[in-house]
Scaffold this motif. Structure first.
Motif, mmCIF file in Angstrom:
data_model
loop_
_atom_site.group_PDB
_atom_site.id
_atom_site.type_symbol
_atom_site.label_atom_id
_atom_site.label_comp_id
_atom_site.label_asym_id
_atom_site.label_seq_id
_atom_site.Cartn_x
_atom_site.Cartn_y
_atom_site.Cartn_z
ATOM 1 N N TYR A 180 -0.288 5.788 -5.846
ATOM 2 C CA TYR A 180 0.392 4.545 -5.490
ATOM 3 C C TYR A 180 0.537 3.624 -6.700
ATOM 4 O O TYR A 180 1.559 2.951 -6.871
ATOM 5 C CB TYR A 180 -0.325 3.835 -4.339
ATOM 6 C CG TYR A 180 0.080 4.385 -2.990
ATOM 7 C CD1 TYR A 180 1.317 4.066 -2.434
ATOM 8 C CD2 TYR A 180 -0.751 5.245 -2.287
ATOM 9 C CE1 TYR A 180 1.706 4.576 -1.204
ATOM 10 C CE2 TYR A 180 -0.373 5.760 -1.061
ATOM 11 C CZ TYR A 180 0.860 5.425 -0.519
ATOM 12 O OH TYR A 180 1.252 5.939 0.696
ATOM 13 N N GLY A 181 -0.474 3.588 -7.560
ATOM 14 C CA GLY A 181 -0.366 2.778 -8.765
ATOM 15 C C GLY A 181 0.776 3.239 -9.640
ATOM 16 O O GLY A 181 1.553 2.420 -10.167
ATOM 17 N N ALA A 182 0.914 4.558 -9.824
ATOM 18 C CA ALA A 182 2.009 5.097 -10.632
ATOM 19 C C ALA A 182 3.357 4.817 -9.980
ATOM 20 O O ALA A 182 4.343 4.480 -10.658
ATOM 21 C CB ALA A 182 1.816 6.599 -10.834
ATOM 22 N N ALA A 183 3.435 4.948 -8.641
ATOM 23 C CA ALA A 183 4.703 4.736 -7.932
ATOM 24 C C ALA A 183 5.126 3.273 -7.988
ATOM 25 O O ALA A 183 6.308 2.961 -8.231
ATOM 26 C CB ALA A 183 4.568 5.195 -6.483
ATOM 27 N N SER A 185 4.209 1.071 -10.223
ATOM 28 C CA SER A 185 4.552 0.765 -11.616
ATOM 29 C C SER A 185 5.955 1.251 -11.945
ATOM 30 O O SER A 185 6.738 0.550 -12.611
ATOM 31 C CB SER A 185 3.537 1.408 -12.566
ATOM 32 O OG SER A 185 2.256 0.830 -12.417
ATOM 33 N N ALA A 186 6.301 2.469 -11.477
ATOM 34 C CA ALA A 186 7.642 3.004 -11.724
ATOM 35 C C ALA A 186 8.699 2.116 -11.075
ATOM 36 O O ALA A 186 9.762 1.860 -11.668
ATOM 37 C CB ALA A 186 7.742 4.431 -11.195
ATOM 38 N N TYR A 187 8.420 1.633 -9.882
ATOM 39 C CA TYR A 187 9.368 0.743 -9.201
ATOM 40 C C TYR A 187 9.538 -0.549 -9.988
ATOM 41 O O TYR A 187 10.671 -1.018 -10.212
ATOM 42 C CB TYR A 187 8.887 0.444 -7.781
ATOM 43 C CG TYR A 187 9.821 -0.465 -7.013
ATOM 44 C CD1 TYR A 187 10.832 0.060 -6.218
ATOM 45 C CD2 TYR A 187 9.706 -1.855 -7.094
ATOM 46 C CE1 TYR A 187 11.707 -0.773 -5.525
ATOM 47 C CE2 TYR A 187 10.572 -2.687 -6.418
ATOM 48 C CZ TYR A 187 11.572 -2.146 -5.635
ATOM 49 O OH TYR A 187 12.441 -2.978 -4.964
ATOM 50 N N GLU A 188 8.424 -1.151 -10.407
ATOM 51 C CA GLU A 188 8.496 -2.435 -11.097
ATOM 52 C C GLU A 188 9.107 -2.312 -12.492
ATOM 53 O O GLU A 188 9.766 -3.242 -12.965
ATOM 54 C CB GLU A 188 7.109 -3.074 -11.165
ATOM 55 C CG GLU A 188 6.605 -3.515 -9.798
ATOM 56 C CD GLU A 188 5.346 -4.371 -9.861
ATOM 57 O OE1 GLU A 188 4.714 -4.421 -10.938
ATOM 58 O OE2 GLU A 188 5.000 -4.989 -8.832
ATOM 59 N N ALA A 255 16.231 0.649 -4.209
ATOM 60 C CA ALA A 255 15.538 1.630 -5.039
ATOM 61 C C ALA A 255 14.282 2.112 -4.315
ATOM 62 O O ALA A 255 13.536 1.313 -3.745
ATOM 63 C CB ALA A 255 15.164 1.000 -6.379
ATOM 64 N N VAL A 256 14.068 3.412 -4.337
ATOM 65 C CA VAL A 256 12.936 3.998 -3.620
ATOM 66 C C VAL A 256 12.197 4.964 -4.536
ATOM 67 O O VAL A 256 12.817 5.770 -5.235
ATOM 68 C CB VAL A 256 13.404 4.744 -2.347
ATOM 69 C CG1 VAL A 256 12.224 5.460 -1.676
ATOM 70 C CG2 VAL A 256 14.056 3.774 -1.364
ATOM 71 N N VAL A 257 10.873 4.870 -4.519
ATOM 72 C CA VAL A 257 10.008 5.834 -5.187
ATOM 73 C C VAL A 257 9.258 6.593 -4.100
ATOM 74 O O VAL A 257 8.691 5.983 -3.189
ATOM 75 C CB VAL A 257 9.015 5.150 -6.142
ATOM 76 C CG1 VAL A 257 8.143 6.186 -6.846
ATOM 77 C CG2 VAL A 257 9.759 4.297 -7.169
ATOM 78 N N ALA A 258 9.273 7.917 -4.182
ATOM 79 C CA ALA A 258 8.699 8.744 -3.122
ATOM 80 C C ALA A 258 7.939 9.916 -3.730
ATOM 81 O O ALA A 258 8.205 10.320 -4.865
ATOM 82 C CB ALA A 258 9.804 9.269 -2.204
#
Length: 279
Positions: A180-183, A185-188, A255-258
């Protein structure tokens, strides 16, 4: 001769139901035939397969997108059994059956009506042509019943519940704080710092597992549909390996990170929209 129509099996939870509906609607629209929804899987005498779960779908999907709701009666079940005994081929409502489980877009290209569609396709490309019809209709239904939080925010979905059981732990990844931290961060990195609203079947426990360094608040929702409305009103977000949050991502339109890998049992993961970021 059977009427040229599509009948779709509707079963399991809301995310899966919407996948079943979306694929069947896309196929029926392509073929130019009516779509009927079979709710036989649901019934008050079948444990957790309650009629209320089916009513979540019919609350979301306007009836102009399908024709009838139907259930298999005793006579239908008997005649389908007799046909299978005589021909060796499975039918439902007297219609040939297509098992959509793990099917891909190319598998549906040669389908013809009449047809009964059984189970779930996890390839979102199959229903993509129909999403311009489905998504605005579902958003409108949600907005009419629930008010999304004020201001701009991104959703964060964490699935716990059955994923913590031994049965599901053997099938599905349990996403932890590192993922979740990586996801997030990628979104932000792509969209700027976010105000995160966390949706979960166990919000307090889920919040405790989230990484530090992010602005996170828990959803005020008190129901599944209210959580979905919150995700639909977001500017995008981070999904779990869950068909429910998959629909949250689709409905948000942002935008979505999955997670790219949903499972640990070797089975294929769903085919998600190409413009999503997969980790």
């Amino acid at each position: 001769m059977a009427e040229a129509r599509i009948v779709a099996q509707i079963s399991f939870g809301l995310g899966n139901q919407l996948l079943q509906f979306g694929a069947a609607y896309a196929i029926a629209r392509r073929l130019g035939v009516p779509l009927d929804l079979d709710l036989s899987w649901f019934g008050a005498t079948h444990g957790d397969k309650t009629t209320a779960r089916a009513e979540e779908l019919t609350a979301l999907v306007p009836d102009h997108l399908y024709r009838n709701l139907c259930r298999q009666g005793r006579w239908t079940t008997v005649t389908d059994g007799l046909r299978k005994g005589l021909t060796g081929r499975e039918t439902r409502f007297g219609l040939p059956v297509w098992d959509a489980y793990w099917s891909r877009t190319e598998d549906a290209a040669t389908l013809a009506a009449p047809l009964y569609i059984k189970d779930i396709s996890f390839d979102t490309r199959l229903m993509a042509p129909a999403l311009p019809d489905i998504l605005p209709a579902v958003r409108a239904r949600l907005a009419a019943r629930y008010r999304a939080p004020e201001g701009r925010y991104a959703f964060l979905h964490v699935r716990r519940g059955d994923y913590l059981s031994k049965k599901f732990a053997r099938k599905f990844r349990l996403l932890g704080p590192d993922w979740y931290g990586a996801a997030m961060s990628a979104y932000e990195e792509a969209n700027g710092k976010a105000r995160w609203i966390l949706c979960s079947d166990d919000p307090p426990a889920a919040l405790e597992t989230m990484p530090e360094g992010f602005s996170i608040e828990t959803s005020p929702a008190t129901s599944t549909l209210e959580d979905l409305a919150l995700m639909a009103g977001a500017s995008g977000g981070v999904t779990a390996n869950s068909t429910f949050s998959l629909w949250g991502g689709l409905l948000s339109g942002g935008a979505v990170v999955a997670p790219g890998e949903w499972r640990v049992d070797g089975r294929a993961s769903p085919v998600l929209p190409e413009h999503w970021t997969l980790l």
